[in-house]
Scaffold this motif. Structure first.
Motif, short mmCIF file in Angstrom:
data_model
loop_
_atom_site.label_atom_id
_atom_site.label_comp_id
_atom_site.label_asym_id
_atom_site.label_seq_id
_atom_site.Cartn_x
_atom_site.Cartn_y
_atom_site.Cartn_z
N TYR A 423 9.25 4.01 -3.87
CA TYR A 423 9.02 4.73 -2.62
C TYR A 423 7.66 5.43 -2.63
CZ TYR A 423 10.98 8.47 -5.59
OH TYR A 423 11.26 9.34 -6.62
N TRP A 424 7.06 5.65 -3.81
CA TRP A 424 5.71 6.23 -3.81
C TRP A 424 4.71 5.27 -3.17
CZ3 TRP A 424 6.87 7.92 -9.41
CH2 TRP A 424 7.35 9.23 -9.41
N ALA A 425 4.87 3.99 -3.39
CA ALA A 425 4.01 3.00 -2.73
C ALA A 425 4.25 3.01 -1.22
CB ALA A 425 4.25 1.61 -3.30
N VAL A 426 5.52 3.14 -0.83
CA VAL A 426 5.85 3.18 0.60
C VAL A 426 5.27 4.43 1.26
CG1 VAL A 426 7.74 3.19 2.27
CG2 VAL A 426 7.95 1.85 0.17
N VAL A 447 -8.38 5.78 -0.43
CA VAL A 447 -9.19 6.12 -1.61
C VAL A 447 -9.01 7.59 -1.98
CG1 VAL A 447 -11.57 6.37 -2.44
CG2 VAL A 447 -10.88 4.31 -1.22
N ASN A 448 -9.03 8.46 -0.98
CA ASN A 448 -8.84 9.89 -1.25
C ASN A 448 -7.47 10.16 -1.85
OD1 ASN A 448 -11.32 11.01 -0.42
ND2 ASN A 448 -10.73 10.81 1.73
N ARG A 449 -6.46 9.45 -1.38
CA ARG A 449 -5.12 9.66 -1.92
C ARG A 449 -5.06 9.21 -3.38
NH1 ARG A 449 -0.32 10.82 0.36
NH2 ARG A 449 1.53 10.39 -0.90
N LEU A 450 -5.71 8.09 -3.67
CA LEU A 450 -5.70 7.57 -5.04
C LEU A 450 -6.46 8.50 -5.98
CD1 LEU A 450 -4.82 5.24 -6.85
CD2 LEU A 450 -6.95 4.07 -6.25
N GLU A 525 2.00 3.21 -8.47
CA GLU A 525 2.61 2.93 -7.18
C GLU A 525 1.69 3.35 -6.02
OE1 GLU A 525 5.23 1.29 -6.58
OE2 GLU A 525 6.61 1.40 -8.28
N THR A 526 1.01 4.47 -6.19
CA THR A 526 0.07 4.92 -5.16
C THR A 526 -1.07 3.93 -5.00
OG1 THR A 526 0.62 7.24 -5.60
CG2 THR A 526 -1.45 6.79 -4.45
N ALA A 527 -1.57 3.41 -6.11
CA ALA A 527 -2.65 2.41 -6.06
C ALA A 527 -2.18 1.16 -5.34
CB ALA A 527 -3.13 2.08 -7.46
N VAL A 528 -0.96 0.73 -5.62
CA VAL A 528 -0.40 -0.45 -4.95
C VAL A 528 -0.32 -0.20 -3.44
CG1 VAL A 528 1.71 -1.79 -4.62
CG2 VAL A 528 0.84 -1.36 -6.93
#
Length: 817
Positions: A423-426, A447-450, A525-528
């Motif tokens: 769910y982190w990717a979602v 990019v900022n989130r990553l 997951e965030t990167a995905v």
């Protein structure tokens, strides 16, 4: 307060107009912290088990966080009508999540549907933006916390309690006081004006020193001056928006009156910028005195600034003898500074007569702030190279489709990394399409989130060891991160994600689930999610940044054309005709509307000012934005110049306004960076109307408050169109039919009628005369005598017998010679 401390306070006030970011941060932190305690007490009273207490507290925190953002403004009734649907939105999401909890495949499919609907409902306004987000969060919690049907009464009760609590806070302790907020925003306008003076002082200080770095320091100072001038226009629009709030205006004031007062102050600041820039560019010996004047103005030493302005004016000398270089610019700067100080002295005094006309602000508020780029891109259609029926969909439907596609891919790929934490990717995908308008903005947000997640990961690992075993320390850290994250949200989304990552780490630490591997998995997951979100933004119904910029730029030129036509009407008939729908128009409102058009353009063009988008030049984008900013500034000056009754016949000036309006209309459909040849003809007509055979006394063209802004607008539009809007006396040989006749130039310079039978010849003659006239204006307006003899168009002396082919000269002589 000492001058230095006062200036530091001004910088703080200017950085956060109306203290909007501080208010949002305090509201979010207080609402969430107190809601946790209220929900804990509620669940305890009901005798809930540990899972029930956790769900109640989490729901309360979500309602408080979202509610503090949604329940802004000062209208209590509007807040009640908005908040009453919070339990419905969250409860609906929870019911859907519990209903499909028994089947993983069904749960994931419905998850995608909920994501689609959460974005789709944004079309109905800011309230539904929050409802959609709450419904999505409700489904998310139900899917991953696995509450049972027996817990639904407690869940609904917790949602109602959280809603009631955040509503109570929003209308009492955290209520927005509109009059106080408007005063703070006006105070921020004054502080930003002082910041412009500080930047001007810095520029002049660099100009007064030896050039030891190749001019880099001066260029940086000049860019800083331009940025602060732009930020001043932004806070002026915030005053415009808050003036429309019910009960915000103080007694004796009206929206139009406050708008007029700020336009006058902004015009004075624009004069300061123009004077400082001219003195710095010319290396005038008066730059040092001007720097002292602006330094005193920046430190709020208004009495000292007035003395310095008089001293600067005296230093320019009288009207006899040889004037010092930069005399005219120094006088203009001194006059503009004196005007601003005079306006600052009466800032709180209402006008002598209150306006009674209806006030329609040029821009509204969105959650207490100016609307962001999604509002700008809302009506921009997708640009496609081939037929695609989906391209005609509106923005919210397109983004709903993008979110559904990206969410599906994020679930499939994310589950390959983890069956439980995908769910982190979602979440990364869903948030990337929230608050963004174009694919470049979507990419930058990902990019900022990553980056924020990566940096927050290291901070979380360190803080987990510091707060381990102390529930109090964990809660304090969570609330502090909430405060800092909300405060920095409008400045840096990446910094907000940094704070949220720390909050997540602290939450898992309190639940005894924290581990380094868990945070690394969150990063993966965030990167995905970020990669998938960007791919979908590029490939599925993309809204291109350049196409959006072109559309918004066209709207700016259309607004400029409308303003120029209104000025022409004012000059011709003394009044301005209403809009096509019957809405009354005034020049001040049109000027503020043009300011907002440029703000919108700067928002969507921001990604193009960085080397992140392929196939473009950031420096050229910044240059074109600077040209447009200058055009907006001179258009505003034009509206100020035509206010009073003018003694002379302005038929030619009105003709020039209409011709420039046609040129603006033709530029509206041009791709930035490409020439617009058909704009040359109306620019030619404007040039002839402004300079063709008027025979005005030397000096009037520079000082005329109407024609001077029009001259600048003409040149700026010509550069933006990449056409030569006037013959500069340099091109064309003796056999070229476009070559102006020297005898005709002499006649026009002497005040004879222009040769209307030959437009090309009239244009060339007028342009040659114009170039010579500008040279005379600079000399005579500075107090010097008009020089006799033959001159080239660039102001250098010439002999009639020695004029080479392809160059043209005219003789300066009294009328009738």
């Amino acid at each position: 307060m000492p001058g230095r401390w006062r200036e530091l306070w001004d910088r703080l006030v200017a950085s956060d107009p109306g203290l909007g970011r501080l208010r949002m941060a305090v509201s979010g932190a207080v609402a969430m912290a107190t809601a946790l305690g209220v929900e804990y007490g509620f669940a305890t009273l009901l005798g809930a088990d540990a899972q029930g207490v956790l769900i109640s507290m989490l729901l309360g925190a979500i309602v408080a966080m979202m509610g503090s953002l949604a329940l802004t403004g000062s209208d209590v009734g509007e807040k009640v009508r908005t908040a009453v649907w919070f339990p419905v939105a969250i409860g609906g999401g929870m019911v859907a999540g519990i209903a499909v909890a028994g089947s993983t495949g069904l749960m994931l499919s419905v998850f995608v549907v909920v994501m689609f609907l959460a974005v789709f409902v944004r079309r109905w306004g800011p309230a539904f933006f929050n409802y959609g987000f709450m419904a999505w969060m409700g489904y998310f919690f139900a899917s991953f916390l696995h509450p049972s049907w027996s817990m639904m009464p407690m869940i609904v009760g917790a949602t109602v309690v959280g809603t009631a609590w955040v509503l109570l806070l929003s209308i009492t302790l955290l209520n927005t006081h509109a009059p106080r907020t408007l005063r703070r925003v006006v105070r921020a306008f004054d502080a930003r004006a002082r910041a412009v003076a500080r930047a001007g002082s810095d520029l002049l200080t660099h100009a007064d020193r030896p050039d030891v770095d190749g001019g880099r320091a001066r260029r940086r100072a000049r860019r800083a001056l331009g940025r602060r001038q732009t930020r001043l226009a932004e806070v002026a629009l915030m005053v415009e928006a808050w003036s429309a709030e019910r009960g915000a205006l103080p007694e004796g004031w009206s929206g139009p009156a406050l708008r007029r007062r700020l336009i006058d102050a902004q015009q004075a600041v624009d004069g300061i910028v123009a004077g400082a820039d001219s003195l710095a560019a010319g290396g005038s010996p008066l730059a040092g005195r001007a720097a002292v004047l602006l330094d005193r103005m920046a430190r709020r030493d208004d009495a000292g600034a007035e003395r310095a302005a008089r001293e600067l004016a005296d230093a320019t000398g009288d009207d006899t003898g040889t004037p010092p270089p930069g005399r005219l610019a120094a006088r203009h700067l001194a006059a503009a500074a004196s005007e601003f100080v005079a306006l600052a002295r009466i800032a709180e005094a209402p006008p002598g007569t209150a306006e009674v006309d209806d006030f329609e602000p040029a821009v509204g508020l969105a959650m207490g702030h100016l609307p962001g780029s999604p509002a700008v891109a809302l009506d921009v259609p997708v640009h496609v190279r081939w037929w695609n029926p989906l391209a005609k969909l509106d923005m919210t439907t397109r983004q709903a489709i993008q979110v559904a596609v990206a969410g599906t891919l994020a679930i499939l790929v994310g589950r390959e990394l983890s069956d439980t934490r995908y769910y982190w990717a979602v979440i990364a995908v869903f948030v990337m399409f929230t608050g963004t308008g174009t694919r470049s903005e979507t990419f930058l947000k990902g990019v900022n989130r990553l980056v924020g997640t990566l940096l927050g990961l290291f901070a979380s690992i360190w803080l987990a060891g510091v707060t381990a075993g102390s529930t109090t320390a964990v809660l304090v850290t969570i609330v502090a991160c909430m405060f800092v994250g909300f405060y920095m949200f409008r400045i840096s989304y990446g910094f907000m994600i940094f704070c949220i990552t720390i909050m997540v780490g602290q939450l898992y630490s309190a639940l005894h689930e924290f581990s380094n591997a868990l945070l690394v998995l969150r990063l993966e997951e965030t990167a995905v999610g970020a990669l998938i979100g960007f791919a979908v933004a590029v490939l599925v119904l993309p809204l291109g940044t350049r196409h959006t910029v072109r559309t918004v730029r066209g709207a700016l030129f259309t607004a400029l054309s409308e303003l120029l036509v209104a000025v022409a009407q004012r000059l011709e008939t003394g009044r301005i005709e209403p809009a096509e729908d019957g809405t009354p128009r005034d020049l001040d409102g049109l000027a503020r509307g043009l300011d907002d058009r440029f703000r919108r353009l700067a928002l969507v063009a921001r990604p193009l000012t960085r080397p992140l988008v392929w196939g473009h030049s950031p420096s050229q984008t910044r240059h074109r934005l600077a040209l447009l900013a200058a055009a907006v500034t001179h258009a505003r000056a034009l509206t100020v110049g035509v206010r009073g009754d003018r003694e002379e016949n302005d038929a030619d000036v009105a003709t020039a306004c209409r011709a420039l309006a046609v040129a603006s209309d033709r530029l509206a459909g041009t791709t930035p960076g490409y020439a617009r040849p058909d704009a040359a003809e109306p620019l030619t007509r404007a040039d002839v109307a402004l300079f063709g055979g008027r025979g005005d006394p030397p000096g009037t063209w520079v000082t005329d408050p109407v024609r001077s802004p029009l001259i600048h607008l003409h040149d700026l539009l010509a550069e933006l169109a990449q056409v030569d809007g006037r013959a500069r006396g340099e091109a064309g040989g003796p056999d070229d039919p476009r070559t102006p006749d020297v005898a005709a130039a002499l006649a026009v310079a002497a005040g004879a009628p222009r040769p209307d039978g030959d437009p090309q010849r009239a244009f060339a003659v007028a342009s040659l005369t114009r170039a010579l006239r500008r040279q005379l204006d600079e000399v005579t307006a500075s107090g010097g005598p008009a020089p006799d003899g033959w001159w080239f168009a660039d102001g250098t002396a010439a002999q009639r017998a020695a004029v080479p082919p392809g160059r043209h000269a005219a003789r300066v002589a009294p009328r009738g010679d």
